[in-house]
Design a protein around this motif. Sequence first.
Motif: not given
Length: 125
Positions: A1-25
Amino acid sequence: IDLSINGNKLSSLTPYLCELSKLQSLSASYNQLTHLPKEIGQLKGLKYLHLDENKIVELPESMILLEELVAINLQKNPIAQQIPDFIYSLPNVQTIKFKKFDHPTYVTKRHLYKEYLEEYLKKQC
């Protein structure tokens, strides 16, 4: 799984993102990130991490657990002035981008990986 969240003015990433066990990129470039969640070490299969053009000032020590990481891009971040040594020790890292040039594998500190990992795990107990 690839996830792109570029250019969204995010100031932080949710810790729940780290539960995406199949994330490769994970590409989170061109945001306002100052740090990464300490849970990022849970992304055991992560191979590519693109964080260029943010405001990252430090990396969590849990990144020592990212044994599959091949490439990390930290260009145009305050941390680019002082990349933590444990990043250079990751066993599969081939490219570390910061400033305007790459540091290929010959500058890695793979021989220190076990030492950094043991130190990190001791802190967790």
